[in-house]
Design an enzyme around this catalytic site. Structure first.
Site, PDB file in Angstrom:
ATOM      1  N   ASN A  95       0.869  -1.177   0.000  1.00 28.72           N
ATOM      2  CA  ASN A  95       0.000   0.000   0.000  1.00 28.72           C
ATOM      3  C   ASN A  95       0.909   1.232   0.000  1.00 28.72           C
ATOM      4  O   ASN A  95       1.492   1.572   1.020  1.00 28.72           O
ATOM      5  CB  ASN A  95      -0.895  -0.023   1.238  1.00 28.72           C
ATOM      6  CG  ASN A  95      -1.894   1.118   1.259  1.00 28.72           C
ATOM      7  OD1 ASN A  95      -1.854   2.008   0.410  1.00 28.72           O
ATOM      8  ND2 ASN A  95      -2.781   1.099   2.233  1.00 28.72           N
ATOM      9  N   ARG A 147      -2.416  -1.909  -3.607  1.00 29.65           N
ATOM     10  CA  ARG A 147      -3.711  -1.312  -3.288  1.00 29.65           C
ATOM     11  C   ARG A 147      -3.854   0.003  -4.058  1.00 29.65           C
ATOM     12  O   ARG A 147      -3.006   0.892  -3.962  1.00 29.65           O
ATOM     13  CB  ARG A 147      -3.805  -1.022  -1.794  1.00 29.65           C
ATOM     14  CG  ARG A 147      -5.106  -0.383  -1.464  1.00 29.65           C
ATOM     15  CD  ARG A 147      -5.130   0.161  -0.071  1.00 29.65           C
ATOM     16  NE  ARG A 147      -6.416   0.833   0.114  1.00 29.65           N
ATOM     17  CZ  ARG A 147      -6.630   1.753   1.034  1.00 29.65           C
ATOM     18  NH1 ARG A 147      -5.664   2.110   1.840  1.00 29.65           N
ATOM     19  NH2 ARG A 147      -7.799   2.321   1.147  1.00 29.65           N
ATOM     20  N   HIS A 198     -13.158   1.608   0.301  1.00 24.92           N
ATOM     21  CA  HIS A 198     -13.052   0.503   1.269  1.00 24.92           C
ATOM     22  C   HIS A 198     -13.561  -0.816   0.670  1.00 24.92           C
ATOM     23  O   HIS A 198     -13.939  -1.740   1.408  1.00 24.92           O
ATOM     24  CB  HIS A 198     -13.903   0.756   2.532  1.00 24.92           C
ATOM     25  CG  HIS A 198     -13.426   1.888   3.389  1.00 24.92           C
ATOM     26  ND1 HIS A 198     -14.297   2.716   4.050  1.00 24.92           N
ATOM     27  CD2 HIS A 198     -12.188   2.292   3.737  1.00 24.92           C
ATOM     28  CE1 HIS A 198     -13.615   3.616   4.751  1.00 24.92           C
ATOM     29  NE2 HIS A 198     -12.331   3.369   4.568  1.00 24.92           N
ATOM     30  N   ARG A 210     -14.129  13.985   8.534  1.00 25.92           N
ATOM     31  CA  ARG A 210     -14.931  14.292   7.342  1.00 25.92           C
ATOM     32  C   ARG A 210     -16.401  14.429   7.731  1.00 25.92           C
ATOM     33  O   ARG A 210     -16.892  13.702   8.575  1.00 25.92           O
ATOM     34  CB  ARG A 210     -14.825  13.172   6.308  1.00 25.92           C
ATOM     35  CG  ARG A 210     -13.458  13.003   5.696  1.00 25.92           C
ATOM     36  CD  ARG A 210     -13.538  11.996   4.547  1.00 25.92           C
ATOM     37  NE  ARG A 210     -12.222  11.604   4.104  1.00 25.92           N
ATOM     38  CZ  ARG A 210     -11.783  10.342   4.117  1.00 25.92           C
ATOM     39  NH1 ARG A 210     -12.544   9.365   4.545  1.00 25.92           N
ATOM     40  NH2 ARG A 210     -10.577  10.076   3.680  1.00 25.92           N
ATOM     41  N   ASP A 264     -10.708  11.158  17.251  1.00 20.05           N
ATOM     42  CA  ASP A 264     -10.553   9.762  17.674  1.00 20.05           C
ATOM     43  C   ASP A 264     -11.694   9.392  18.618  1.00 20.05           C
ATOM     44  O   ASP A 264     -11.908  10.062  19.630  1.00 20.05           O
ATOM     45  CB  ASP A 264      -9.196   9.615  18.378  1.00 20.05           C
ATOM     46  CG  ASP A 264      -8.827   8.163  18.598  1.00 20.05           C
ATOM     47  OD1 ASP A 264      -9.640   7.428  19.209  1.00 20.05           O
ATOM     48  OD2 ASP A 264      -7.738   7.761  18.156  1.00 20.05           O
ATOM     49  N   GLY A 273     -15.508   0.013  14.642  1.00 16.86           N
ATOM     50  CA  GLY A 273     -16.400  -1.150  14.563  1.00 16.86           C
ATOM     51  C   GLY A 273     -15.877  -2.356  15.330  1.00 16.86           C
ATOM     52  O   GLY A 273     -16.630  -3.101  15.937  1.00 16.86           O
ATOM     53  N   ASN A 281     -13.562  -2.143  17.827  1.00 19.86           N
ATOM     54  CA  ASN A 281     -13.110  -1.853  19.198  1.00 19.86           C
ATOM     55  C   ASN A 281     -14.039  -1.060  20.093  1.00 19.86           C
ATOM     56  O   ASN A 281     -13.883  -1.092  21.311  1.00 19.86           O
ATOM     57  CB  ASN A 281     -11.774  -1.090  19.139  1.00 19.86           C
ATOM     58  CG  ASN A 281     -10.696  -1.924  18.505  1.00 19.86           C
ATOM     59  OD1 ASN A 281     -10.392  -3.015  18.988  1.00 19.86           O
ATOM     60  ND2 ASN A 281     -10.141  -1.454  17.396  1.00 19.86           N
ATOM     61  N   GLU A 326      -7.583  -6.179   4.870  1.00 23.63           N
ATOM     62  CA  GLU A 326      -7.476  -5.782   3.466  1.00 23.63           C
ATOM     63  C   GLU A 326      -6.217  -6.337   2.816  1.00 23.63           C
ATOM     64  O   GLU A 326      -6.222  -6.719   1.651  1.00 23.63           O
ATOM     65  CB  GLU A 326      -7.500  -4.245   3.362  1.00 23.63           C
ATOM     66  CG  GLU A 326      -8.884  -3.688   3.667  1.00 23.63           C
ATOM     67  CD  GLU A 326      -8.885  -2.243   4.122  1.00 23.63           C
ATOM     68  OE1 GLU A 326      -8.399  -1.984   5.249  1.00 23.63           O
ATOM     69  OE2 GLU A 326      -9.353  -1.373   3.380  1.00 23.63           O
TER      70      GLU A 326
HETATM   71  P1  ADP Z   1      -8.271   4.229   9.176  1.00 22.68           P
HETATM   72  O1  ADP Z   1      -9.548   4.708   8.544  1.00 22.68           O
HETATM   73  O2  ADP Z   1      -7.274   5.302   9.354  1.00 22.68           O
HETATM   74  O3  ADP Z   1      -7.749   2.940   8.599  1.00 22.68           O
HETATM   75  P2  ADP Z   1      -8.844   2.603  11.542  1.00 22.68           P
HETATM   76  O4  ADP Z   1      -9.787   1.618  10.930  1.00 22.68           O
HETATM   77  O5  ADP Z   1      -7.510   2.123  11.956  1.00 22.68           O
HETATM   78  O6  ADP Z   1      -8.717   3.907  10.661  1.00 22.68           O
HETATM   79  O7  ADP Z   1      -9.587   3.253  12.799  1.00 22.68           O
HETATM   80  C1  ADP Z   1      -8.940   4.168  13.623  1.00 22.68           C
HETATM   81  C2  ADP Z   1      -9.953   4.684  14.623  1.00 22.68           C
HETATM   82  O8  ADP Z   1     -10.471   3.603  15.391  1.00 22.68           O
HETATM   83  C3  ADP Z   1      -9.353   5.610  15.665  1.00 22.68           C
HETATM   84  O9  ADP Z   1      -9.303   6.930  15.205  1.00 22.68           O
HETATM   85  C4  ADP Z   1     -10.349   5.477  16.796  1.00 22.68           C
HETATM   86  O10 ADP Z   1     -11.393   6.393  16.591  1.00 22.68           O
HETATM   87  C5  ADP Z   1     -10.913   4.080  16.645  1.00 22.68           C
HETATM   88  N1  ADP Z   1     -10.480   3.165  17.711  1.00 22.68           N
HETATM   89  C6  ADP Z   1      -9.381   2.402  17.752  1.00 22.68           C
HETATM   90  N2  ADP Z   1      -9.310   1.706  18.918  1.00 22.68           N
HETATM   91  C7  ADP Z   1     -10.417   2.033  19.623  1.00 22.68           C
HETATM   92  C8  ADP Z   1     -10.955   1.666  20.896  1.00 22.68           C
HETATM   93  N3  ADP Z   1     -10.323   0.819  21.693  1.00 22.68           N
HETATM   94  N4  ADP Z   1     -12.125   2.211  21.285  1.00 22.68           N
HETATM   95  C9  ADP Z   1     -12.763   3.095  20.496  1.00 22.68           C
HETATM   96  N5  ADP Z   1     -12.317   3.474  19.278  1.00 22.68           N
HETATM   97  C10 ADP Z   1     -11.166   2.971  18.850  1.00 22.68           C
END
Ligand code: ADP
Length: 393
Positions: A7, A88, A177, A236, A278, A328, A330, A379
């Protein structure tokens, strides 16, 4: 056989090397700050993470550093062992509906599609050229983020705008995605043991999108011409009234570039929470009683629920709702908030089952009318699988 999944960003290069078809990760890592000074890379090997500083002027040098690591660590003896490299690519337009072997024509098409993805496709082209130079005997493939969505019917991908914008400027919904939506819908069908399914796949990370998938094929998705459509994301705005843009441009004298920056980098959870993009920080704010964070989370969840409801109606039912990506996988509280708002559809959460992060699991109650699952996305593995299939052809 070894397959490399790549990627390439404008200043970064993420990779994962697989032993296939066993799907075992041999080594993975990321080169960062390529061509911008102070570059370094991290690699994960045998459960250890190593970080090294190394000046890298371009992607070719990064690939060469990777080759050195592969040899020094005895991951490969000869580069010929790597039979395929999957790249990718963010934007495949309406030209690519599946993973393809890269030849000169494909490469120039990806380059041409840079018009639709100016930040991403040029970086991918750079990465591909460098990979061809360093690994000349490997089959190079292009795996498109948009390809999975190419099965959408015209009524779902067209905007109600002058038809000329579509024919002349290619303005339509492409989605993104796709590799993740494909991976989790395939996995869901495997778990359910059938392919005649109606699924709603929720890829909710920093970027976020939802797809409606019928019998393994995408029929609708929330991202549009660009990723800034549909859901509220980290930074966004997602869906908004289009007329806000010229209105604010006139009021503030912002240039197209400036306003694009605001709607992509300064909006979403960050703008409403006034704290962070975040969801972990927003959750912390909610626990402290911060009104802005509470509002941001409500809006965020509302939008997700709206899309799930929309796709439920569109597909005339749904067998499973799947959560994946950073939030989703976490965020226990976000999943709970979403599922509780779907009660009218007979969806019921199993609170105990939902108490997990990053694991594949059924999280809905036994008597839930729609099954809800967490399925961690992968992915890179999907890229490796598609590449293996082409190597074997
Ligand atoms: P990207 O779109 O950059 O690939 P990711 O799929 O890695 O992003 O998601 C990152 C986001 O996941 C973080 O910004 C945060 O909001 C969320 N995240 C990660 N770990 C946790 C957690 N333990 N609890 C809640 N949100 C989380």
């Amino acid at each position: 056989m070894k397959i490399l999944s790549v990627n390439a960003g404008s200043s970064s290069l993420k990779f994962q090397l697989y032993e296939m078809p066993e799907e075992r990760v041999l080594i993975s890592g990321n080169f960062e700050r390529i061509g911008v000074g102070n570059s370094f890379y991290t690699i994960k090997l045998n459960g250890e993470k190593i970080r090294k500083e190394l000046e890298l002027d371009n992607h070719e040098q990064a690939f060469k550093a990777l080759v050195n690591e592969l040899k020094e660590n005895n991951v490969v003896e000869s580069l010929d062992e790597i039979k395929g490299i999957g790249h990718r690519i963010v934007q495949g337009g309406d030209y690519f509906d599946k993973t393809v072997v890269i030849d000169d024509e494909v490469l120039s098409k990806i380059d041409e599609l840079s018009k639709l993805a100016p930040l991403h496709n040029p970086a991918a082209v750079t990465g591909i050229k460098a990979a061809i130079d360093v690994f000349p005997s490997a089959l190079q493939t292009a795996v498109f983020d948009t390809a999975f969505h190419q099965t959408m019917p015209k009524e779902n991908y067209l905007y109600a705008l002058p038809m000329k914008w579509y024919t002349d400027y290619k303005v339509r919904r492409y989605g993104a995605h796709g590799t993740s939506h494909k991976y989790i819908s395939n996995r869901m069908n495997e778990i359910l043991g059938r392919t005649d399914t109606k699924l709603i796949t929720c890829h909710i990370g920093n970027g976020a999108s939802i797809s409606a998938v019928v019998n393994g094929k995408c029929v609708n998705t929330s991202m549009g011409l660009t990723p800034n459509a549909g859901l509220i994301m980290g930074t966004r705005c997602g869906d908004i009234d289009a007329s806000i843009i010229p209105y604010i441009m006139e009021k503030t004298n912002m240039t197209p570039k400036e306003i694009d920056n605001v709607i992509n980098k300064e909006s979403g959870l960050l703008a409403i929470s006034m704290r962070s993009s975040d969801s972990r920080d927003v959750e912390a704010g909610i626990n402290e009683g911060d009104e802005n964070c509470i509002l941001a989370q409500r809006m965020y969840v509302r939008r997700i629920v709206d899309y799930i409801a929309k796709y439920y109606v569109e597909m005339e039912g749904c067998d499973a709702i799947i959560f994946t990506a950073g939030v989703g996988e976490n965020s226990i509280t976000t999943r709970k908030a979403i599922i509780e708002k779907l009660g009218i559809l007979g969806v019921k959460l199993d609170e105990e089952a939902n108490n997990l992060r990053g694991e594949e699991k059924l999280i809905s109650a036994k008597d839930s009318k729609i099954a809800c699952y967490v399925i961690p996305t992968d992915e890179e593995l999907m890229i490796a699988r598609d590449t293996l299939a082409l190597v074997n052809e």
